[in-house]
Design a protein around this motif. Sequence first.
Motif, PDB file in Angstrom:
ATOM      1  N   VAL A 118       0.833  -1.205   0.000  1.00 23.40           N
ATOM      2  CA  VAL A 118       0.000   0.000   0.000  1.00 23.40           C
ATOM      3  C   VAL A 118       0.862   1.248   0.000  1.00 23.40           C
ATOM      4  O   VAL A 118       0.601   2.222  -0.718  1.00 23.40           O
ATOM      5  N   TRP A 119       1.916   1.258   0.790  1.00 23.95           N
ATOM      6  CA  TRP A 119       2.811   2.417   0.903  1.00 23.95           C
ATOM      7  C   TRP A 119       3.431   2.770  -0.442  1.00 23.95           C
ATOM      8  O   TRP A 119       3.472   3.939  -0.841  1.00 23.95           O
ATOM      9  N   LEU A 120       3.924   1.786  -1.165  1.00 23.87           N
ATOM     10  CA  LEU A 120       4.589   2.046  -2.442  1.00 23.87           C
ATOM     11  C   LEU A 120       3.612   2.521  -3.513  1.00 23.87           C
ATOM     12  O   LEU A 120       3.980   3.319  -4.385  1.00 23.87           O
ATOM     13  N   SER A 121       2.378   2.077  -3.447  1.00 24.54           N
ATOM     14  CA  SER A 121       1.419   2.418  -4.499  1.00 24.54           C
ATOM     15  C   SER A 121       0.608   3.681  -4.195  1.00 24.54           C
ATOM     16  O   SER A 121       0.094   4.312  -5.120  1.00 24.54           O
ATOM     17  N   ALA A 122       0.499   4.073  -2.932  1.00 30.17           N
ATOM     18  CA  ALA A 122      -0.445   5.139  -2.581  1.00 30.17           C
ATOM     19  C   ALA A 122       0.210   6.413  -2.075  1.00 30.17           C
ATOM     20  O   ALA A 122      -0.493   7.404  -1.865  1.00 30.17           O
ATOM     21  N   THR A 123       1.524   6.443  -1.886  1.00 36.16           N
ATOM     22  CA  THR A 123       2.168   7.640  -1.340  1.00 36.16           C
ATOM     23  C   THR A 123       3.333   8.083  -2.215  1.00 36.16           C
ATOM     24  O   THR A 123       3.825   7.321  -3.059  1.00 36.16           O
ATOM     25  N   SER A 124       3.783   9.310  -1.981  1.00 31.54           N
ATOM     26  CA  SER A 124       4.924   9.884  -2.703  1.00 31.54           C
ATOM     27  C   SER A 124       5.963  10.370  -1.695  1.00 31.54           C
ATOM     28  O   SER A 124       5.628  10.726  -0.561  1.00 31.54           O
ATOM     29  N   GLY A 125       7.207  10.411  -2.137  1.00 31.41           N
ATOM     30  CA  GLY A 125       8.280  10.831  -1.249  1.00 31.41           C
ATOM     31  C   GLY A 125       8.230  12.295  -0.891  1.00 31.41           C
ATOM     32  O   GLY A 125       8.588  12.691   0.218  1.00 31.41           O
ATOM     33  N   THR A 126       7.776  13.142  -1.826  1.00 33.17           N
ATOM     34  CA  THR A 126       7.668  14.582  -1.597  1.00 33.17           C
ATOM     35  C   THR A 126       6.341  15.073  -2.169  1.00 33.17           C
ATOM     36  O   THR A 126       5.761  14.429  -3.052  1.00 33.17           O
ATOM     37  N   PRO A 127       5.852  16.220  -1.696  1.00 31.53           N
ATOM     38  CA  PRO A 127       4.557  16.723  -2.190  1.00 31.53           C
ATOM     39  C   PRO A 127       4.547  16.977  -3.689  1.00 31.53           C
ATOM     40  O   PRO A 127       3.541  16.705  -4.357  1.00 31.53           O
ATOM     41  N   ASP A 128       5.656  17.497  -4.247  1.00 33.06           N
ATOM     42  CA  ASP A 128       5.655  17.825  -5.667  1.00 33.06           C
ATOM     43  C   ASP A 128       5.662  16.585  -6.556  1.00 33.06           C
ATOM     44  O   ASP A 128       5.439  16.689  -7.758  1.00 33.06           O
ATOM     45  N   GLN A 129       5.916  15.400  -6.001  1.00 33.01           N
ATOM     46  CA  GLN A 129       5.875  14.158  -6.772  1.00 33.01           C
ATOM     47  C   GLN A 129       4.504  13.488  -6.728  1.00 33.01           C
ATOM     48  O   GLN A 129       4.267  12.522  -7.438  1.00 33.01           O
ATOM     49  N   SER A 130       3.619  14.007  -5.881  1.00 33.22           N
ATOM     50  CA  SER A 130       2.316  13.371  -5.693  1.00 33.22           C
ATOM     51  C   SER A 130       1.365  13.701  -6.845  1.00 33.22           C
ATOM     52  O   SER A 130       1.283  14.843  -7.298  1.00 33.22           O
ATOM     53  N   ARG A 131       0.627  12.693  -7.298  1.00 29.28           N
ATOM     54  CA  ARG A 131      -0.386  12.893  -8.340  1.00 29.28           C
ATOM     55  C   ARG A 131      -1.754  13.204  -7.751  1.00 29.28           C
ATOM     56  O   ARG A 131      -2.630  13.698  -8.463  1.00 29.28           O
ATOM     57  N   GLN A 132      -1.942  12.934  -6.472  1.00 28.56           N
ATOM     58  CA  GLN A 132      -3.248  13.144  -5.849  1.00 28.56           C
ATOM     59  C   GLN A 132      -3.369  14.494  -5.162  1.00 28.56           C
ATOM     60  O   GLN A 132      -4.473  14.948  -4.875  1.00 28.56           O
ATOM     61  N   ILE A 133      -2.267  15.159  -4.875  1.00 27.36           N
ATOM     62  CA  ILE A 133      -2.306  16.380  -4.081  1.00 27.36           C
ATOM     63  C   ILE A 133      -2.968  17.515  -4.856  1.00 27.36           C
ATOM     64  O   ILE A 133      -2.812  17.633  -6.074  1.00 27.36           O
ATOM     65  N   SER A 134      -3.722  18.343  -4.141  1.00 25.60           N
ATOM     66  CA  SER A 134      -4.368  19.486  -4.776  1.00 25.60           C
ATOM     67  C   SER A 134      -3.370  20.630  -4.962  1.00 25.60           C
ATOM     68  O   SER A 134      -2.336  20.697  -4.277  1.00 25.60           O
ATOM     69  N   LYS A 135      -3.692  21.536  -5.875  1.00 24.39           N
ATOM     70  CA  LYS A 135      -2.825  22.685  -6.121  1.00 24.39           C
ATOM     71  C   LYS A 135      -2.709  23.551  -4.875  1.00 24.39           C
ATOM     72  O   LYS A 135      -1.621  24.023  -4.525  1.00 24.39           O
TER      73      LYS A 135
END
Length: 535
Positions: free
Chosen positions: A285-302
Motif C-alpha cells: 500500500v505504501w509504495l502504491s499510494a504515497t509519494s516521497g515529496t509533495p511535488d511528486q504526488s499525483r493526488q495532491i491538490s494545487k
Amino acid sequence: MNSALSLNRSIRSYCYSLPSSENHKIVGIKPCKLQIPSLFNDFSKWRHLKNTCSSSFLRIQLRDDRNESGKILCRPVFGFSSNGAEFGPIPEERGSGTDQSPSFTEFITSERVKVVAMLALALALCNADRVVMSVAIVPLSLAHGWSRSFSGIVQSSFLWGYLMTIAGGALVDYYGGKVVMAWGVALWSLSTFLTPWAAETSLWALLLARAMLGVAEGVALPCMNNMIARWFPQTERARAVGIAMAGFQLGNAIGLTLSPILMSQAGIFGPFVIFGLCGFLWVLVWLSATSGTPDQSRQISKYELEYIMKDRKKSLAAEKKPRAAKMMPPLRRLLSKMPTWSLIVANAMHSWGFFVILSWMPIYFNSVHLVDLRQAAWFSAVPWSMMALTGFLAGMWSDLLIKNGTSVTLTRKMMQSIGFLGAGFSLIGLTAAKRPIVASAWLSLAVGLKSFSHCGFLVNLQEIAPQYSGILHGLSNTAGTLAAIVGTVGAGFFVELAGSFQGFLLLTSLLYFLSALFYIIFSTGERVNFDEAAP
C-alpha cells in the motif's frame, strides 16, 4: 472616469476613480474576467465593504443598488503612473490564498494526513513486532529455564541491531524517507515472520533474528521525521508527530493485548506470523499510494501543494546539495554544538525509560502484583493507549502555541519539561502503589506525560538542521539504544541483586529530572549553523 457594465446578477455598475492627485496618466486598460464566488451571491449581506488598493492604482468598486457599500472581487487590471510606466498587478492581500491556515476538514482530508496516517500504521507495526517478545519471554523462559537476567539479555538482542540506527539515518538523508521506510518495514516483517523458525532452530538463531529486527526498525523514526519535514509546514509538525507517535504507542497496546490472545489460539509463535504478514501488506500500500515529496504526488491538490511548498523554500534550498555531501555528514561539527548534545541526552533518557517500561512492565505486574500473564499484558497496554491520546493533544497544543506567537525554543522546552518531569514524578508514585489498578494508573500518567517530549526533542531534530535531520536522529537514536541496552539488561540484574523493582524505578526518575534540566539549558528551536565548528 466612469463606466457602467451590466451583468446577469443584481450588480448595477462599476465605478472607477483616480486618486485626487494630479499629473497621472492612463497607460492602458485590460479586460478582466469577473468571477463572483458563491459566498457573495447574497448581496443583501454585504456590509461596509471597501476597496483597500494602494493609491498608486485605479480604485475599483462593486456596488449594489440596495446599499452604498462595495468590495473588490478581483485584482485591479488598470494601471497608471505619472511618468508613463505601466504598473504590474497588485499582489494579493496578505492572509489570502495559501497564506491562510487550512480548515480542519481540509487538514484531515489532505494528502499530507494520508502520508502521516500510513507512517502511524508503520510505527504501530514496528512496536507490535517489537513488543511480542515482552509477552512471549515469559513462556519461553519457563520452557528453556532462563533466569531473569538472561531473559533481559534475550530481550536486549533487539537493541544490538538497533545500534545501526546512525547508518539508517544517513540512508534516509541520502535516499529519502519513502524508499528507506519501505525496505525497513519489509525487512523487519521478514525477521518477525522468521522468528518462530529461529526459536526452534537454536538460541543463536533467535538472537540473530531479533538483532535483524532491530537493524530494520532503526530506520523507522528517522524516516518518520524525514517525511514529516517534507510534507508539513512548521506550524503543523508537532501535531503530525503526535499522529505518527500515536500509532507508535498504539502498536504497544495492540501487541500487548493481542499477543496473549493469539498465543492461546495459535501457539506461542502465532503473533509473530500474523504481524509479519501485516507488514508485507503495508509495504504494498505504501509504495502504491504515497509519494516521497509533495511535488511528486499525483493526488495532491494545487492549494495544498502551494501551502506546503511556500513554507519549505528554505528547506528545499538546503536539500539541493550534492548527494555525495549527504553521504558524508559532518559528524565532528554536529557533535561540536551543544544543541546536538541536548538531543542526544534527551533521546538517551527517552529510550531508557521507554524500553525499561516496554520490556519489564508485564513481568513487573506478574511478579510484584501477582497477576497472570494475560492480565499483566492488559495492565501494561492501557498506559500506551493513554500515551497515544496525550501525544496527539500535546502536538495540537504545541502547534497552537507557536501559531499564537510563542517562540519555537520556549515551546520545545515547555513540552520537554512536562514530558520528563511529569514522567519522573509519576514513577515515584508507581513505587508506592499497592494494588495493580493503582500501579496501572500511575504508569498511565507517567507514559502519558512522557508523550509531551515528542513535541520537544523529537520535533526539534527537524528544526536545528533540516538537511541533517536523518543523521541527527540516527546519532541520537544510537545513544538512546546504548542507554536502552544498559537499562533493559541492568533492570534484570538490579532486580536479581536488590530483589525489587522499586529502586530501579527511583533511579529512572532521577535520570528523567537530570536530562530535563540539561535540555532546558542547552536546547534551541532555531536553525543551527553546522557549516562551522564551534569556537
